[in-house]
Design an enzyme around this catalytic site. Structure first.
Site, short mmCIF file in Angstrom:
data_model
loop_
_atom_site.label_atom_id
_atom_site.label_comp_id
_atom_site.label_asym_id
_atom_site.label_seq_id
_atom_site.Cartn_x
_atom_site.Cartn_y
_atom_site.Cartn_z
N ASP A 207 49.50 35.80 35.18
CA ASP A 207 50.47 36.75 35.74
C ASP A 207 51.25 36.15 36.91
OD1 ASP A 207 49.77 38.65 33.90
OD2 ASP A 207 48.52 39.82 35.26
N ARG B 101 41.25 41.59 48.71
CA ARG B 101 42.70 41.79 48.62
C ARG B 101 43.41 41.92 49.97
NH1 ARG B 101 42.35 39.36 44.26
NH2 ARG B 101 42.68 40.44 42.29
N ASP C 257 44.76 46.93 42.61
CA ASP C 257 45.17 45.81 43.45
C ASP C 257 46.57 45.98 44.03
OD1 ASP C 257 42.77 44.46 43.33
OD2 ASP C 257 43.28 43.45 41.46
N SER D 226 40.03 39.16 31.40
CA SER D 226 40.73 38.99 32.67
C SER D 226 39.66 38.91 33.75
CB SER D 226 41.65 40.20 32.89
OG SER D 226 42.00 40.26 34.25
N1 ARG Z 1 37.94 47.20 39.26
C1 ARG Z 1 37.75 46.26 40.29
C2 ARG Z 1 38.52 46.65 41.52
O1 ARG Z 1 39.37 47.48 41.45
C3 ARG Z 1 38.05 44.85 39.83
C4 ARG Z 1 39.48 44.55 39.65
C5 ARG Z 1 39.69 43.16 39.17
N2 ARG Z 1 41.05 42.80 39.42
C6 ARG Z 1 41.75 41.99 38.68
N3 ARG Z 1 42.98 41.79 39.03
N4 ARG Z 1 41.25 41.41 37.63
O2 ARG Z 1 38.26 46.14 42.57
#
Ligand code: ARG
Length: 390
Positions: A14, A94, A123, A172
């Site tokens: 991405d 993040r 995210d 992913s």
């Molecule tokens: N569901 C988890 C969260 O919101 C993991 C997210 C993983 N993020 C990703 N971009 N693959 O923290």
């Protein structure tokens, strides 16, 4: 327009696709990438750097592992950070990644900030809770353009980006020192049982190898030594990930409520986090008062929810951290943990700050007169007695 954008870059599909898109679709003249190292695998960082060198106008790599441990993982341990059973790896990383990206953008006088998150997940919210505190423009190509995976793969190939995602392994993955998450592909079917191949940090708990023991020393709520050996947080977590991973500790397969309200099937592995959180909670039970434990459970939950949502700039976050820091001052001691077939549980604990008195509680002791509690018992449950229920 001759604008400059700084993109939070991971090296994955991405964010790699974002670089040419920001030039072609948004007319940015300069695309600057920032890769923040929060303990993802060295090969991923290396591949990310190589890709960025080819794709972007300028590339920065920031080693934020120390900061990640000290200012994000340690507070999470102190607050028993867990959202619906998820230990918050991605969530707590993040804000740090976003802050590092902003730092570079400020230094370079950039006009805009970019991220590669989609419009479905958490995210985007975590990045933008930080990004939008600046007055820079925020751009999210993945969300704007609603691209399919296939389109991205073709576009990447056309722009000379080698693609790591294949049809056979469509997961992913997001990884840092604290946890590894695996999403997508067949896992989106909630009834589909995850195959062993999705796991990289943990061996199968069904292997049935004999149990192991580790001793964890805590000082003011954070781990400082493993089996008597003092070490820094990065080393301690990395070591514990390996040791507990051998026993299949720390796999989570769950349905998670995302901030937007969507339910998602999530798979995680986080051996060290499981051991440390279980040990920490066990030690708290020895040193904190009953009133503190009750109240802190609410604080922990509120803290975890803010951390999950990436709302670390909400004043409540600092308020809760202050409470947690204060109560953690007495969280000192050693917890003996057993690791066996996917489980990590305490089998012993000791602390100089214990509010436990073996002499007083003992069946064999004469220190307290048992007769003294008779008065207490006479009043206990007083009101309900009028109901004459036996
Ligand atoms: N569901 C988890 C969260 O919101 C993991 C997210 C993983 N993020 C990703 N971009 N693959 O923290």
């Amino acid at each position: 327009m001759s604008e400059v954008i700084v993109l939070a870059y991971s090296g994955g599909l991405d964010t790699s696709v974002c670089v040419p898109l920001l030039r072609e679709r948004y007319d940015f003249e300069k695309v600057i990438t920032v890769l923040t190292d929060v303990g993802q695998p060295k090969e991923d960082i290396k591949r990310g750097n190589e890709r960025a060198e080819k794709l972007s106008d300028e590339h920065y790599v920031i080693d934020a592992k120390e900061e990640f441990v000290k200012d994000y993982i340690f507070p999470s341990i102190k607050a028993n950070g867990s959202y619906e059973g998820y230990v918050l790896g991605t969530a707590i990383a993040r804000p740090l990644i976003a802050r590092k990206t902003v730092e570079i953008a400020r230094k370079l006088g950039a006009d805009a900030l970019g991220h590669g998150c989609t419009g479905r997940g958490n995210d985007q919210l975590r990045f933008e809770a930080i990004f939008r505190a600046t007055d820079l423009r925020v751009v999210a190509p993945m969300r704007d353009l609603d691209l399919s995976r296939e389109w991205e793969i073709d576009y990447a190939r056309d722009h000379g980006i080698s693609v790591p995602v294949t049809k056979e392994k469509p997961w992913s993955i997001d990884e840092n020192l604290w946890s590894r998450s695996i999403e997508g592909g067949l896992l989106e079917d909630t009834f589909y049982e995850p195959p062993e191949e999705i796991y990289a940090w943990t061996k199968s708990p069904e292997r049935g190898i004999s149990p192991a023991k580790v001793e964890i020393e805590f000082s003011e709520g954070v781990p400082v030594a493993l089996d008597g050996e003092k070490m820094g947080g990065i080393e301690l977590i990395a070591k514990l990930n390996r040791i507990a991973g051998e026993h299949g500790v720390g796999r989570t397969d769950m349905i998670e409520d995302r901030v937007l309200g969507l339910k998602a099937r999530e798979n995680y592995e986080h051996p060290a986090a499981t051991v440390l959180l279980n040990a920490h909670q066990d030690l708290e039970r020895l040193v904190l008062s009953r009133a503190e434990l009750r109240f802190k459970a609410m604080v922990d939950e509120a803290w975890s929810e803010l951390a999950y949502m990436g709302l670390v700039n909400d004043p409540l976050y600092a308020d809760l951290c202050a409470f947690v820091d204060q109560s953690s001052k007495r969280v000192n001691g050693v917890v003996k943990m057993k690791l066996h077939c996917g489980r990590a549980y305490a089998v012993g604990r000791k602390s100089p700050d214990a509010i436990y008195d073996q002499e007083m509680v003992s069946f064999d002791s004469q220190t307290l007169s048992q007769r003294d509690s008779e008065g207490f018992a006479k009043y206990h449950g007083f009101q309900a007695r009028f109901l004459k229920k036996y």
